[in-house]
Design an enzyme around this catalytic site. Sequence first.
Site, PDB file in Angstrom:
ATOM      1  N   ARG A   1      12.311   2.124  -8.756  1.00 53.62           N
ATOM      2  CA  ARG A   1      13.131   2.840  -9.738  1.00 53.62           C
ATOM      3  C   ARG A   1      12.980   2.249 -11.143  1.00 53.62           C
ATOM      4  O   ARG A   1      13.940   2.180 -11.911  1.00 53.62           O
ATOM      5  CB  ARG A   1      14.612   2.850  -9.328  1.00 53.62           C
ATOM      6  CG  ARG A   1      14.897   3.479  -7.988  1.00 53.62           C
ATOM      7  CD  ARG A   1      14.542   4.958  -7.950  1.00 53.62           C
ATOM      8  NE  ARG A   1      14.785   5.496  -6.613  1.00 53.62           N
ATOM      9  CZ  ARG A   1      13.863   5.502  -5.654  1.00 53.62           C
ATOM     10  NH1 ARG A   1      12.649   5.026  -5.883  1.00 53.62           N
ATOM     11  NH2 ARG A   1      14.142   6.017  -4.462  1.00 53.62           N
TER      12      ARG A   1
ATOM     13  N   SER B   1      22.445   9.470  -6.839  1.00 50.57           N
ATOM     14  CA  SER B   1      22.784   8.051  -6.645  1.00 50.57           C
ATOM     15  C   SER B   1      23.078   7.383  -7.982  1.00 50.57           C
ATOM     16  O   SER B   1      22.229   7.375  -8.875  1.00 50.57           O
ATOM     17  CB  SER B   1      21.634   7.325  -5.944  1.00 50.57           C
ATOM     18  OG  SER B   1      21.433   7.848  -4.654  1.00 50.57           O
TER      19      SER B   1
ATOM     20  N   GLU C   1      21.660   3.036 -11.537  1.00 52.67           N
ATOM     21  CA  GLU C   1      20.422   3.815 -11.603  1.00 52.67           C
ATOM     22  C   GLU C   1      20.465   4.739 -12.809  1.00 52.67           C
ATOM     23  O   GLU C   1      19.440   5.093 -13.385  1.00 52.67           O
ATOM     24  CB  GLU C   1      20.262   4.621 -10.307  1.00 52.67           C
ATOM     25  CG  GLU C   1      18.858   5.096 -10.050  1.00 52.67           C
ATOM     26  CD  GLU C   1      18.651   5.583  -8.624  1.00 52.67           C
ATOM     27  OE1 GLU C   1      18.083   6.680  -8.466  1.00 52.67           O
ATOM     28  OE2 GLU C   1      19.043   4.873  -7.684  1.00 52.67           O
TER      29      GLU C   1
END
Length: 379
Positions: free
Chosen positions: A164, A278, A374
């Site tokens: 990520r 998320s 995130e």
Amino acid sequence: MNLRENYSLKSYNTFGVNVESKSFFEFKEVKELDSFSKEKINESTDVFILGGGSNVLFRKNFEGIIIHSINEDILKINEDKENVYLEVGAGLEWDKFVAYCVENQYYGIENLSLIPGNIGAAPVQNIGAYGTEVNEVIHQVKAYDIIKKEEVVLTNQQCEFSYRNSIFKKDAFKKTVITSVVFKLSKIAPYKLRIRSYKGIYVFKLFQHLIQIFKDFIKALKTLKINFKKRAISIDYRVLRSIFENLGFISLKNIRKTIIAKRNSKIPSPSVVGNVGSFFKNPIVDIEKAKSIKSDYPNAVIYPLNKSQVKISAGWLIKQCGWQGKNDKSVGLYKDQTLIIVNFGDAEGNEIYDFSEKIYASVFKKFSIQLEREVVIVN
């Protein structure tokens, strides 16, 4: 010049936060961005590059310039017997590109179906799902540096992809606008490529492939769980999918349908309730820390990473802190997924941020683990 003042961003962020940008600039061609940059932007200009807004939280009105690509072109720039190279405009919705690839029998991103956002954000976040990350199919990223006033092209290796993460999150690249991405996609089904990868003549390759399928079948059986009270059976989807893919039983279209159904069952649509999917990453911890947690919590959800580290489920950590189903006025956690913070309608950006801070603090207090967001926070 497509420049707007005091422009609403409510439809440009999937949280549905009602904020405005002092200036909002849309472009399709690089020459438009170049001209605008030379006229309006210098090193002190406050700039934010916005894609589909599916991974961003605006805490308040943005007092600078928003730059937004509307280039949705898909260009085939090269092709051989095994691969196709597609250059895709940064403004195209990601899932439309996945649908295009599936329709044209291009393999590699079908597992990333229904991930929200635009093409330009995919390499920034190194989006991933169900065992696939977008870095696996990115050949090049084309961009424009609004400070140096020049076009740049980065190879896959230069993008410094990790979980990520990418080079585009570093401060040096915060004012680099991704204009298009070149993808290298396979024209050959994955199971055929796997058979090719084995050593020996074709018969031996096929035999080794069947052995691997058998091993995957054993793994699948180990994940089998039967709930007699609910009359339900569960099994690790990733292992099961691998078996069917290796047998060549599942078409690209059916893989995509399965992924979409699975995501819809777990993640609420932003069109129904504001969210960015998320909110937190799964934290990476050393093996000793994981063993300590596992000894206290045998059901801890932990994923292998490398010889010295593992990933621990952020959703599991949050659940252990008693947050499942909790809400605070207009903000709360989605009932079926503790990683998803939702805006029930009228929440302001700061309310959502403060709610996430409370979750962060409680996880750190209980496990001494720092959660990492995130989502990109825009102050």
